[in-house]
Design an enzyme around this catalytic site. Structure first.
Site, PDB file in Angstrom:
ATOM      1  N   SER A  80       0.795  -1.237   0.000  1.00 47.42           N
ATOM      2  CA  SER A  80       0.000   0.000   0.000  1.00 47.42           C
ATOM      3  C   SER A  80       0.821   1.279   0.000  1.00 47.42           C
ATOM      4  O   SER A  80       0.262   2.369  -0.100  1.00 47.42           O
ATOM      5  CB  SER A  80      -0.955   0.008   1.201  1.00 47.42           C
ATOM      6  OG  SER A  80      -2.034  -0.865   0.968  1.00 47.42           O
ATOM      7  N   LYS A  84       0.110   3.733  -2.675  1.00 46.54           N
ATOM      8  CA  LYS A  84      -0.948   4.748  -2.591  1.00 46.54           C
ATOM      9  C   LYS A  84      -0.385   6.157  -2.395  1.00 46.54           C
ATOM     10  O   LYS A  84      -1.116   7.137  -2.555  1.00 46.54           O
ATOM     11  CB  LYS A  84      -1.917   4.407  -1.452  1.00 46.54           C
ATOM     12  CG  LYS A  84      -2.714   3.120  -1.670  1.00 46.54           C
ATOM     13  CD  LYS A  84      -3.735   2.933  -0.557  1.00 46.54           C
ATOM     14  CE  LYS A  84      -4.585   1.689  -0.776  1.00 46.54           C
ATOM     15  NZ  LYS A  84      -3.920   0.456  -0.327  1.00 46.54           N
ATOM     16  N   LYS A 134       2.740   6.628   5.162  1.00 46.11           N
ATOM     17  CA  LYS A 134       1.936   5.496   4.670  1.00 46.11           C
ATOM     18  C   LYS A 134       2.570   4.164   5.022  1.00 46.11           C
ATOM     19  O   LYS A 134       3.783   3.975   4.889  1.00 46.11           O
ATOM     20  CB  LYS A 134       1.783   5.599   3.151  1.00 46.11           C
ATOM     21  CG  LYS A 134       0.742   4.668   2.562  1.00 46.11           C
ATOM     22  CD  LYS A 134      -0.660   5.151   2.862  1.00 46.11           C
ATOM     23  CE  LYS A 134      -1.684   4.056   2.615  1.00 46.11           C
ATOM     24  NZ  LYS A 134      -1.613   2.954   3.605  1.00 46.11           N
ATOM     25  N   SER A 171      -6.237   3.124   4.515  1.00 41.83           N
ATOM     26  CA  SER A 171      -5.519   2.483   3.409  1.00 41.83           C
ATOM     27  C   SER A 171      -6.465   1.619   2.578  1.00 41.83           C
ATOM     28  O   SER A 171      -6.142   0.491   2.180  1.00 41.83           O
ATOM     29  CB  SER A 171      -4.349   1.627   3.931  1.00 41.83           C
ATOM     30  OG  SER A 171      -3.511   1.238   2.864  1.00 41.83           O
TER      31      SER A 171
END
Length: 385
Positions: A59, A62, A227, A119
């Site tokens: 992730s 992202k 993140k 997320s």
């Protein structure tokens, strides 16, 4: 004795010429496949371990999705209040998700919030589709942006980070896109939110709790993002950022064995940076450093301002001779556009150039009309008479 003296001299030369981050590598022993610590302002690398190895990012991908989203916001291609219809494809994403339903609508702001905090894969794809029309087109935009940022060991296949053998990013590239994302002020509205909730479903009759996957925002002083990511293929990953006084750092951990390890190793990297380095402010965006005469313009002078903030990174306790040189022309011909480049600020440490920042015009200048030229000519005549 001569041989011994030569040996000592050579050893001293080697000691003082080894890059400082080499000692960090020996001291830190970071438990991850790849890791990196970078100064946000200068882009200088303080620590690195396999920084250019291509690895599955999960992730962390992202970050690029959010970056393109912020750019779309700032160009007014999209607005935070826009209602986004959730497609069957977006609703069908696996992994971390909000369980959005096909046909329901969510605002762009709530999609941003659910991507940064939860997320959510379904929200990521929904935002990608809204911006580009399809995830496929959005992925092309992701790769184009990666290329523009110099992310040479990156290839995106989707907007969420779900596993694919052709989907990879290096730790260095993660740091590059993280630094670019942090330039957008509005993203900070969500990066450090720990808990929130959203109503989902066609009838907005279900409550989804949002708990930030980045626990550093509660546990580490000065954390500003960014993140997390984890899959079986990627292991546990984290792109983190923190700021104390002028010093802002970005750490990247990829391929740790457990979630605890990625957070512990991130804090270890950040602790090392804050303990050993200082960020010195040279100038702030918009600071006026000089004036330039304008020929045949509707004004006589323009102010030369810094295009961006300027900082230098120094090891704590190190004395350095910092000098600045302003390069500006004697005059410029009109017309001149606002923010047009008109010169440079050169920053040097001990005589070596370490930064070069554009100086730009604070205003636009049109060509002077007949009346303005006549007034200027008459004024100069009277003054010089």
């Amino acid at each position: 004795m001569n041989k011994r003296l030569i040996y000592i001299i050579l050893l001293s030369i080697i000691w003082f010429t080894i890059p400082s981050n080499a000692f960090a590598e020996d001291q830190l022993d970071i438990k991850a496949k790849s890791a990196l610590l970078m100064d946000y302002h200068t882009g200088e690398i303080i620590y690195e371990k396999n920084p250019h190895e291509k690895l599955p990012p999960a992730s962390i991908s992202k970050i690029m999705t959010l970056l393109l989203g912020m750019e779309a916001l700032e160009t007014r291609k999209i607005n935070l209040s826009d209602e986004v219809r959730i497609s069957a494809y977006a609703a069908g994403m696996g992994g971390s998700q909000l369980w959005l339903e096909e046909g329901e609508t969510q605002t762009v702001e709530d999609l941003f919030k659910s991507i940064t905090i939860r997320s959510a894969n379904d929200a990521s794809v929904a935002l990608a589709e809204y911006i580009a029309g399809s995830e496929e087109v959005f992925v092309r935009m992701m790769n184009e942006k990666a290329k523009a940022l110099g992310m040479n060991n990156t290839n995106f296949v989707n907007a969420s980070g779900l596993p694919n053998e052709n989907h990879y990013v290096s730790a260095y590239d993660v740091a590059l896109m993280s630094a670019e994302l942090l330039k957008h002020e509005e993203i900070h509205n969500w990066l450090t939110v720990y808990m929130d909730e959203m109503l989902v479903g066609k009838n907005k009759d279900k409550i989804q709790s949002l708990v930030n996957t980045n626990r550093l925002i509660k546990e580490y002083e000065g954390t500003t993002g960014i993140k997390t990511g984890s899959t079986k293929e990627a292991g546990y990953c984290l792109a983190a950022s923190a700021k104390r006084d002028n010093l802002q750092l970005i750490s990247v951990i990829m391929g740790s064995e457990t979630s605890k390890i990625r957070f512990d190793e991130s804090m270890k990297l950040l602790d090392y940076g804050f303990a050993n380095y200082d960020s010195i402010t040279i100038g702030k965006k918009g600071d006026v450093l000089g004036k330039v005469q304008v020929h045949k313009g509707n004004i006589s002078y323009i102010e030369a301002a810094l295009e961006k903030d300027s900082y230098i990174l120094l090891p704590k306790g190190k004395e350095a001779n910092i000098s600045k040189e302003i390069l500006l022309p004697e005059y410029m011909e009109s017309p001149i556009e606002k923010r047009q480049e008109i010169g440079h600020l050169i920053v040097k440490i001990d005589g070596d150039e370490v930064d070069k920042i554009k100086l730009v015009s604070k205003v636009s200048v049109d060509k002077a009309g007949f009346k303005e030229m006549f007034k200027k000519t008459l004024k100069n005549f009277l003054i010089n008479k």
